[in-house]
Motif scaffolding. Structure first.
Motif, PDB file in Angstrom:
ATOM      1  N   ALA A  32       0.823  -1.219   0.000  1.00 17.58           N
ATOM      2  CA  ALA A  32       0.000   0.000   0.000  1.00 17.58           C
ATOM      3  C   ALA A  32       0.854   1.264   0.000  1.00 17.58           C
ATOM      4  CB  ALA A  32      -0.915   0.008   1.216  1.00 17.58           C
ATOM      5  N   VAL A  33       0.259   2.322  -0.539  1.00 19.31           N
ATOM      6  CA  VAL A  33       0.864   3.657  -0.514  1.00 19.31           C
ATOM      7  C   VAL A  33      -0.124   4.578   0.181  1.00 19.31           C
ATOM      8  CG1 VAL A  33       1.664   5.599  -1.914  1.00 19.31           C
ATOM      9  CG2 VAL A  33       2.144   3.246  -2.645  1.00 19.31           C
ATOM     10  N   CYS A  34       0.374   5.373   1.137  1.00 19.65           N
ATOM     11  CA  CYS A  34      -0.472   6.299   1.889  1.00 19.65           C
ATOM     12  C   CYS A  34       0.162   7.687   1.845  1.00 19.65           C
ATOM     13  CB  CYS A  34      -0.628   5.820   3.332  1.00 19.65           C
ATOM     14  SG  CYS A  34      -1.697   6.863   4.341  1.00 19.65           S
ATOM     15  N   TRP A  35      -0.480   8.584   1.094  1.00 20.88           N
ATOM     16  CA  TRP A  35      -0.026   9.969   0.974  1.00 20.88           C
ATOM     17  C   TRP A  35      -0.761  10.826   1.993  1.00 20.88           C
ATOM     18  CZ3 TRP A  35       3.657  11.982  -2.220  1.00 20.88           C
ATOM     19  CH2 TRP A  35       4.093  11.189  -3.284  1.00 20.88           C
ATOM     20  N   LEU A  36      -0.046  11.670   2.686  1.00 19.15           N
ATOM     21  CA  LEU A  36      -0.617  12.624   3.631  1.00 19.15           C
ATOM     22  C   LEU A  36      -0.108  14.004   3.239  1.00 19.15           C
ATOM     23  CD1 LEU A  36      -2.272  12.982   6.265  1.00 19.15           C
ATOM     24  CD2 LEU A  36      -0.165  12.551   7.525  1.00 19.15           C
ATOM     25  N   SER A  37      -0.999  14.951   3.038  1.00 15.05           N
ATOM     26  CA  SER A  37      -0.612  16.262   2.497  1.00 15.05           C
ATOM     27  C   SER A  37       0.339  17.040   3.409  1.00 15.05           C
ATOM     28  CB  SER A  37      -1.852  17.108   2.196  1.00 15.05           C
ATOM     29  OG  SER A  37      -2.573  17.411   3.364  1.00 15.05           O
ATOM     30  N   SER A  47       5.322  -1.904   6.660  1.00 16.11           N
ATOM     31  CA  SER A  47       6.382  -1.480   7.582  1.00 16.11           C
ATOM     32  C   SER A  47       6.456   0.041   7.661  1.00 16.11           C
ATOM     33  CB  SER A  47       7.730  -2.072   7.185  1.00 16.11           C
ATOM     34  OG  SER A  47       8.106  -1.625   5.897  1.00 16.11           O
ATOM     35  N   GLY A  48       6.279   0.726   6.548  1.00 17.80           N
ATOM     36  CA  GLY A  48       6.261   2.191   6.553  1.00 17.80           C
ATOM     37  C   GLY A  48       5.068   2.746   7.304  1.00 17.80           C
TER      38      GLY A  48
END
Length: 135
Positions: A32-37, A47-48
């Motif tokens: 998964a990729v999770c972008w937070l502004s 793990s991230g």
């Protein structure tokens, strides 16, 4: 479908609010990729995600606060492959040790949810973008 999605977010946010980094990360796909502004780089992989929650949990504890995420106003679109595009709003409350609460952030969350594997085939986040109002 609406009830399943709402239940998914309720459980996911409970993990986050309780500082359960591993439980929260388990609601995402392995890649998964999770972008937070508010961050320069996305969190990548479980793990991230675990590292990001642990860092945030430590900062919240150091501030002497408890955070609660109230997520709702779901817009759900099913893709032909069965995955779901979900747009939701989240209000994050911060409560101090003396019991005073305030709105910490208001966010728009855009997710892609996919079915996991196994007998219960849970929903998992494969992609998330969180836009914090004012950033």
């Amino acid at each position: 479908m609406y009830a399943e999605v709402a239940g998914f977010y309720a459980r996911q946010m409970r993990h986050l609010d309780e500082g359960d980094a591993e439980g929260w990360a388990a609601t995402f796909t392995e890649d998964a990729v999770c972008w937070l502004s508010t961050r320069a780089e996305p969190m990548r992989g479980r793990s991230g995600l675990v590292a990001g929650v642990r860092t945030a949990t430590a900062a919240i504890a150091a501030a002497g606060e408890q955070r609660r995420h109230m997520t709702g106003m779901f817009e759900i679109e099913e893709r032909p492959d069965g995955s779901l595009d979900v747009r939701a709003n989240t209000v994050v409350y911060a409560t101090s040790a003396n019991g005073e609460s305030r709105v910490h952030q208001v966010c728009t969350c855009v997710d892609t949810l996919v079915r996991g594997t196994g007998p219960d085939a849970p929903l998992l986040v494969s992609y998330r973008r969180i836009d914090v109002d004012g950033t």
